[in-house]
Design a protein around this motif. Sequence first.
Motif, short mmCIF file in Angstrom:
data_model
loop_
_atom_site.label_atom_id
_atom_site.label_comp_id
_atom_site.label_asym_id
_atom_site.label_seq_id
_atom_site.Cartn_x
_atom_site.Cartn_y
_atom_site.Cartn_z
N VAL A 136 -40.33 12.70 40.14
CA VAL A 136 -41.18 11.58 39.45
C VAL A 136 -41.79 10.64 40.22
O VAL A 136 -42.95 10.09 40.11
CB VAL A 136 -40.48 10.98 38.18
N THR A 137 -41.05 10.34 41.42
CA THR A 137 -41.49 9.10 42.16
C THR A 137 -42.77 9.60 42.89
O THR A 137 -43.81 8.85 43.22
CB THR A 137 -40.42 8.70 43.18
N PRO B 237 -47.12 2.65 46.97
CA PRO B 237 -46.11 3.45 46.96
C PRO B 237 -44.71 2.79 46.84
O PRO B 237 -44.51 1.89 47.21
CB PRO B 237 -46.36 4.22 47.96
N VAL B 238 -43.89 3.49 45.94
CA VAL B 238 -42.49 3.21 45.78
C VAL B 238 -41.65 4.06 46.40
O VAL B 238 -41.80 5.29 46.39
CB VAL B 238 -42.39 2.64 44.44
N ALA C 290 -35.78 4.80 40.49
CA ALA C 290 -34.33 4.89 40.00
C ALA C 290 -33.94 3.53 39.44
O ALA C 290 -33.51 3.71 38.12
CB ALA C 290 -33.30 5.54 40.98
N HIS C 291 -34.04 2.44 39.98
CA HIS C 291 -33.71 1.22 39.54
C HIS C 291 -34.34 0.92 38.22
O HIS C 291 -33.93 0.44 37.06
CB HIS C 291 -33.93 0.17 40.47
N MET D 137 -35.57 3.02 36.18
CA MET D 137 -35.33 3.86 35.10
C MET D 137 -33.72 3.74 34.33
O MET D 137 -33.29 4.69 33.92
CB MET D 137 -35.69 5.38 35.61
N ARG D 138 -33.17 2.79 34.90
CA ARG D 138 -32.00 2.44 34.48
C ARG D 138 -31.61 2.29 32.86
O ARG D 138 -30.73 2.96 32.42
CB ARG D 138 -31.36 1.06 35.04
N GLY D 139 -32.81 1.93 32.25
CA GLY D 139 -32.58 1.76 30.85
C GLY D 139 -32.63 3.05 30.10
O GLY D 139 -32.22 3.23 28.92
N VAL D 140 -33.04 4.01 30.85
CA VAL D 140 -33.29 5.53 30.14
C VAL D 140 -32.07 6.20 30.62
O VAL D 140 -31.43 7.02 29.76
CB VAL D 140 -34.48 6.39 30.95
N THR D 141 -31.55 6.02 31.78
CA THR D 141 -30.24 6.92 32.24
C THR D 141 -28.96 6.19 32.06
O THR D 141 -28.14 7.14 31.81
CB THR D 141 -30.49 7.32 33.92
N ASP D 142 -28.95 4.98 32.14
CA ASP D 142 -27.64 4.35 32.20
C ASP D 142 -27.56 3.43 30.89
O ASP D 142 -26.67 2.75 30.72
CB ASP D 142 -27.47 3.50 33.44
N SER D 143 -28.58 3.29 30.14
CA SER D 143 -28.90 2.43 29.03
C SER D 143 -28.59 0.92 29.58
O SER D 143 -28.09 0.04 28.73
CB SER D 143 -27.54 2.82 28.05
#
Length: 299
Positions: A14-15, A30-31, A37-38, A40-46
């Motif tokens: 995805v990156t 570019p990232v 991953a940081h 996307m924390r709201g998706v993966t780790d709530s």
Amino acid sequence: MEILPYTPDMVSSVTAFYNRLITDVPHCYPVEEKEFAHAMRGVTDSVKDSETLDSEAAFVALSRGGLHGFAHVGIGQIGDNREVEIGVVRFLGYERGARRAGQAVLEAAEAYLKARNLAQTFAFSDVYPFHHVAYACLSDALDHVHALLGLNGYHRCDGWVCFDWQDYSVTPTPLTLPVTLSVHWKEGRGDRPNCDVIATLDGERIGICQSVSGGEYSRHADAQYWCDTDFLDVEDAFQGQGVGRYLLERSLEEMHSVGYRHASISANWENYRALLLYGNCGYRVADWTYEYQKRLELN
């Protein structure tokens, strides 16, 4: 084609997809995988990544072993009213030529919202984490994404105009008002400091200009040479007397003195006073960006 919920093991693909997509988007760099991953924390780790969202989800479109579409969606509120929930499409992207992938992840995002009985939906209502400007929505450079949203019933409801001034050089326009200026430096996330320039008259503050490092929003090396003016305000009684321009130019002068070489600033698409000021100071439009709105049909 397969539509799957985003999971942490997808971060690499995805990156890479995101970096390909934003190649020609102004103020996007570019990232690295850890940055994505940081975000996307709201998706993966709530863990809430956005101050305005209570929950998030993301979807990817896989076809022939490759990732061709991505959507990031969430649930938030309207302003200070914590009882009115809305749907938010934070990001939607797909490879040019892969319209089916874009359509599929958009439908997955909308299905997520419909399942939670959310009819009012906004797309690109805030800056995605990797711009190096404070205010931007969906870039004109992603014209194929605009087209897909329009085809699916979304309409433009707001927007920001992004201005650039590369290799800027500025001589502040003289001001007739006997204002006193104070300059305040602040350390931030960038390699160089942020700066507030404040104008006072007879002991009362009449205006302020806040400029920050592009490093506040991106860790990319090039962003560290950009300053972004994220707030410029003049009291109503002193509007139209050159105070705003003087503050802006003095702010740019101060930022240049510590190593900034390029400047950016944004204005709401209907703030014609600001658009006129920035265009006549030396900035040039780099991008038109838009927010979209749609009412979903619930069963």
